[in-house]
Design an enzyme around this catalytic site. Structure first.
Site, PDB file in Angstrom:
ATOM      1  N   GLN A   1      45.338  -5.513  61.183  1.00  0.00           N
ATOM      2  CA  GLN A   1      44.695  -4.188  61.178  1.00  0.00           C
ATOM      3  C   GLN A   1      44.543  -3.631  59.760  1.00  0.00           C
ATOM      4  OE1 GLN A   1      47.272  -5.027  63.134  1.00  0.00           O
ATOM      5  NE2 GLN A   1      47.322  -3.890  65.044  1.00  0.00           N
TER       6      GLN A   1
ATOM      7  N   ASP B   1      54.076   5.710  66.107  1.00  0.00           N
ATOM      8  CA  ASP B   1      53.688   5.712  67.518  1.00  0.00           C
ATOM      9  C   ASP B   1      54.580   6.624  68.342  1.00  0.00           C
ATOM     10  OD1 ASP B   1      52.638   3.018  66.388  1.00  0.00           O
ATOM     11  OD2 ASP B   1      51.493   3.486  68.203  1.00  0.00           O
TER      12      ASP B   1
HETATM   13  C1  RUB Z   1      49.066   0.886  65.271  1.00  0.00           C
HETATM   14  C2  RUB Z   1      50.192   1.511  64.524  1.00  0.00           C
HETATM   15  C3  RUB Z   1      49.848   2.745  63.767  1.00  0.00           C
HETATM   16  C4  RUB Z   1      50.292   3.940  64.592  1.00  0.00           C
HETATM   17  C5  RUB Z   1      49.865   5.269  63.992  1.00  0.00           C
HETATM   18  O1  RUB Z   1      49.530  -0.070  66.187  1.00  0.00           O
HETATM   19  O2  RUB Z   1      51.331   1.141  64.587  1.00  0.00           O
HETATM   20  O3  RUB Z   1      50.495   2.785  62.532  1.00  0.00           O
HETATM   21  O4  RUB Z   1      49.724   3.825  65.874  1.00  0.00           O
HETATM   22  O5  RUB Z   1      48.456   5.353  63.974  1.00  0.00           O
HETATM   23  P1  RUB Z   1      48.501  -0.843  67.166  1.00  0.00           P
HETATM   24  P2  RUB Z   1      47.704   6.766  64.052  1.00  0.00           P
HETATM   25  O6  RUB Z   1      47.396  -1.366  66.310  1.00  0.00           O
HETATM   26  O7  RUB Z   1      49.321  -1.904  67.809  1.00  0.00           O
HETATM   27  O8  RUB Z   1      48.009   0.175  68.178  1.00  0.00           O
HETATM   28  O9  RUB Z   1      48.218   7.604  62.924  1.00  0.00           O
HETATM   29  O10 RUB Z   1      46.266   6.389  63.921  1.00  0.00           O
HETATM   30  O11 RUB Z   1      48.013   7.372  65.374  1.00  0.00           O
END
Ligand code: RUB
Length: 320
Positions: A164, A205
């Site tokens: 990602q 999360d």
């Molecule tokens: C994404 C991830 C992000 C958090 C925070 O995990 O760990 O750092 O979700 O993102 P995955 P945000 O790709 O497995 O969903 O600040 O955009 O909520």
């Protein structure tokens, strides 16, 4: 740039489960719209909407925004009768607008921690709806500092196995015109030891009541390295991601994903056939490794349990 469109709750749930849509903020918003789709499909049957809520919550267990927004939608649906569709459409719009406002506000607070000349490391992709909002949460801090005219550079971590950091964060940084360098997950400690990184800002999360946080696997090792090299380590999040029902990180359910996502990439094998692999999708960073929790209300420091609760409780009292 790929464009996806969805019109049923099942399609949206599958998109969340398969990580076509990912990141805690984005899946929270999609949870709300999934419930609205369910209302459109329901012929006024509240039970159909309830089952849709259970389906959406089952897709990814760690990100608390998804659970909270689905619960908000269920409360809005309850007893709404003929107004079901209208109520859930209004609520979904409210959830989306709140998220965008929080991103903007927390960006302002977080940017105050960033100094001219800083190189900031971020992990995975902390953005909303692929960056169609202000830039997501960690990226909102970075983008705001950049727009304030601070001369910054970003190290974006590749984040195995989904990459990602490389695919999405680098894409957004390029779009915002922010200078950046791609590194792989395992390079952070060495880069810190060389004085190349001045701050770490990651998303989250779920933040437990005591400040322990769940974020993409690898976050914990970055926090350990940051502590060892006296590099401040922040999470950019919102009050919606703080879960006071979860006392500490040990109570957070960490999603385990299919081993095949580690042994294969884009359907092609990257390991010998039959190799066993493990994929905890998140890890838990203990609160003593965290220098501050950035939310739309400000930057919270330890003791987190007291400081987060005091501020956010006050808000609840003022609203009631
Ligand atoms: C994404 C991830 C992000 C958090 C925070 O995990 O760990 O750092 O979700 O993102 P995955 P945000 O790709 O497995 O969903 O600040 O955009 O909520």
């Amino acid at each position: 740039e790929e464009v996806y469109s969805f019109s049923t709750v099942n399609e949206l749930a599958e998109a969340i489960r398969s990580m076509t849509i990912r990141g805690s903020g984005a899946i929270g918003i999609c949870g709300a719209y999934g419930m609205f789709f369910a209302a459109l499909q329901s012929n006024g049957d509240e039970n159909f909407v309830k089952e849709a809520g259970a389906l959406l919550k089952s897709t990814r267990p760690t990100a608390v925004n998804l659970m909270k927004t689905v619960d908000e939608m269920l409360t809005a649906a309850s007893g709404s009768g003929a107004d079901l569709i209208e109520k859930l459409e209004d609520k979904a719009i409210e959830v989306l607008e709140r998220q965008l406002l929080f991103e903007y506000q927390l960006g302002e607070h977080g940017a105050s921690l960033i100094e001219d000349g800083d190189t900031i490391m971020t992990h995975c992709h902390s953005g909303a709806l692929g960056g169609s909002g202000y830039g997501g949460r960690a990226l909102s801090v970075i983008r705001t500092a950049h727009e304030q005219g601070k001369n910054i550079h970003v190290y974006t971590c590749e984040t195995r196995p989904y990459l990602q950091g490389a695919r999405i964060t680098a894409y957004e940084l390029k779009k915002f015109g922010i200078p950046h360098t791609l590194i792989t997950d395992s390079m952070s400690a060495f880069c810190m030891s060389q004085g190349r990184i001045q701050k770490v800002v990651v998303g989250s999360d779920r933040v437990a009541a005591n400040g322990d946080l769940a974020n993409k696997i690898g976050t914990y090792m970055h926090a350990l390295a940051a502590k060892a090299h006296q590099v401040p380590f922040y999470t950019a999040t919102s009050s919606h991601t703080i879960d006071f029902h979860t006392k500490s990180g040990s109570q957070i359910e960490v999603e385990m994903r299919a081993a095949k996502e580690v042994t294969h990439f884009n359907g092609l094998p990257t390991a010998p056939e039959g190799t066993h692999a493990l994929y905890p999708s998140f890890d838990i960073t203990p609160n003593d490794l965290i220098s501050g929790i950035i939310t739309e209300k400000g930057v919270f420091t330890a003791p987190y349990e007291t400081n987060l609760k005091k501020e956010l409780d006050l808000e609840r009292i003022l609203q009631s």
